[in-house]
Design a protein around this motif. Structure first.
Motif, PDB file in Angstrom:
ATOM      1  N   GLY A 104       0.776  -1.231   0.000  1.00  7.62           N
ATOM      2  CA  GLY A 104       0.000   0.000   0.000  1.00  7.62           C
ATOM      3  C   GLY A 104       0.805   1.276   0.000  1.00  7.62           C
ATOM      4  N   GLN A 105       2.114   1.207  -0.300  1.00  9.11           N
ATOM      5  CA  GLN A 105       2.948   2.398  -0.191  1.00  9.11           C
ATOM      6  C   GLN A 105       2.473   3.547  -1.057  1.00  9.11           C
ATOM      7  OE1 GLN A 105       6.997   0.737  -0.786  1.00  9.11           O
ATOM      8  NE2 GLN A 105       7.507   1.827   1.074  1.00  9.11           N
TER       9      GLN A 105
ATOM     10  N   GLU B 105      -0.703  -0.847   6.149  1.00 11.38           N
ATOM     11  CA  GLU B 105      -1.127  -0.213   4.905  1.00 11.38           C
ATOM     12  C   GLU B 105      -2.640  -0.098   4.777  1.00 11.38           C
ATOM     13  OE1 GLU B 105       0.774  -3.016   2.454  1.00 11.38           O
ATOM     14  OE2 GLU B 105       2.762  -2.131   2.625  1.00 11.38           O
TER      15      GLU B 105
END
Length: 326
Positions: free
Chosen positions: A130-131, A185
C-alpha cells in the motif's frame, strides 16, 4: 514551498520560475529552450519529463496546440520511465499522469487519454502493498473525471473493477479493517477505496460505496489515528467522496465531521497562525458541496454528461474547422 524545494538545483529553479510567469507567448519558448538544454545521459528522460510536467500543468492556460505538443512528447517517454520499482518514483509517476490526463481531457484528446489510462492500469498491476495507493487513488479520481468528459463509461467500469480488486486483494471491507494496526497499509488502502467509492456514488451504486464510507467514518471518529497527516488525508478523502453521494446523505455526514472531529489540528510550521489540516478539510468540504454533481441525481448526471460530451465534440470540431480555414 516550491521555491524553497527547488533551491538546490539551478535546473529546478528555472522550471519553478516558468510557473510564475504570466506571458503566454514566452512560456512555450522558455520550455522549449529548457528541453534543448538537456544533456544526454541517464537523467535525460527524467529531466524531459520534468519540463513536460510543467508544460502540461500550464497547457490549459496556454492553449490546445501547445498542450498537444507536450502530450505528443510525453507518451513515448512514459513507458521507459515507468519501469522503476522506487516508491518515490512511482508516486511521482502518478502525479505526472494526473496532470497529463487533466490536460488531455480538457482538449478532448481521446486517444491520448486512453493511452494514459493504460499507463495507469500498468501502475496498478505493478502495485505491491500500500505504499503508493494514496497517490494512485488521487490519479484514479482524475482518470474517472477525464473518462467521463469523453463519454467513456465502459472504460470507467473496467477501471473501477480493476482498482477495487487490486486494493482489496480478495478481502472484503470488514476483513481489511480487522487487519488495522499502527504503521500498516490499511489506511492507504481505505483512502484509495474512497476514490473508487466516489465514482460508485456518481453512477448510483450506493450499495457498493456505503461499506467503504462506513469503514472510513468509524476509523475517522475513533482513536486509532494519532498523526495529524493521517487524519487530514482520511478526512479530506471522506469529504470528497461524500460530495458524490445524495445531498441528504452527504449533508448529514459532513455536518457530523465538524461536530465530532475533536482535537483536529497540527504542529506544522504555520501552526502559530492557522492549522493547515483544518484549512485542508474546510476546502475539501466546500469544493464537495459547490460542485454541480452534488445537487444532481444519477440520472440527471448521466444526461448532462452525455449532452456535455456532444457539445464539447461540436466545439472542438468547429474550432478545428475554423483554424484550418486560416
Amino acid at each position: 514551498y516550491r521555491h524553497w524545494a527547488a533551491r538546490q538545483s539551478d535546473w529546478d529553479k528555472a522550471l519553478v520560475e516558468v510557473l510564475d510567469w504570466s506571458d503566454r507567448q514566452e512560456i512555450p519558448t522558455r520550455l522549449r529552450d529548457l528541453m534543448r538544454q538537456i544533456s544526454p545521459g541517464p537523467m535525460a528522460a527524467q529531466d524531459r519529463l520534468k519540463v513536460l510536467r510543467v508544460g502540461l500543468e500550464l497547457g490549459p492556460y496556454i492553449g490546445e496546440e501547445f498542450t498537444r505538443e507536450m502530450l505528443q512528447q510525453t507518451l513515448p517517454l512514459v513507458d521507459a520511465w515507468f519501469t522503476s520499482a522506487d516508491p518515490a518514483v512511482r508516486e511521482e509517476r502518478a502525479q505526472f499522469l494526473a496532470k497529463a490526463l487533466f490536460a488531455a481531457a480538457h482538449f478532448g484528446c481521446t486517444e491520448q487519454v486512453r493511452s494514459l489510462v493504460r499507463c495507469f492500469r500498468d501502475l496498478l498491476r505493478a502495485q505491491q502493498g500500500g505504499q503508493n495507493l494514496e497517490a494512485l487513488g488521487a490519479l484514479a479520481e482524475q482518470s474517472f473525471r477525464s473518462l467521463r468528459k469523453l463519454g467513456l463509461r465502459e472504460d470507467i467500469e473496467r477501471l473501477l473493477g480493476e482498482m477495487a480488486a487490486i486494493i482489496l486483494q480478495g478481502k472484503d471491507i470488514p476483513t481489511l479493517m480487522r487487519s488495522w494496526g499502527p504503521g500498516n497499509e490499511v489506511l492507504a488502502s481505505l483512502i484509495a477505496l474512497l476514490h473508487v467509492a466516489g465514482a460508485w456514488y456518481y453512477f448510483g451504486r450506493d450499495h457498493l460505496a456505503e461499506p467503504v464510507v462506513q469503514a472510513a467514518r468509524i476509523l475517522l471518529f475513533g482513536n486509532e489515528l494519532t498523526q495529524a497527516k493521517q487524519r487530514r488525508d482520511l478526512a479530506c478523502a471522506y469529504a470528497r467522496t461524500l460530495g458524490q453521494a445524495t445531498p441528504a446523505v452527504a449533508l448529514a455526514r459532513l455536518e457530523e465531521m465538524f461536530t465530532h472531529l475533536h482535537n483536529y489540528r497540527d504542529t506544522f510550521t504555520t501552526s502559530g497562525h492557522f492549522s493547515v489540516v483544518q484549512m485542508d478539510l474546510i476546502e475539501s468540504v466546500v469544493l464537495a458541496v459547490v460542485h454541480d454533481d452534488f445537487t444532481q441525481s444519477a440520472q440527471a448526471r448521466r444526461w448532462l454528461e452525455e449532452e456535455e460530451y456532444l457539445v464539447r465534440q461540436r466545439i472542438h470540431s468547429e474550432v478545428h474547422h475554423l483554424m484550418a480555414q486560416g
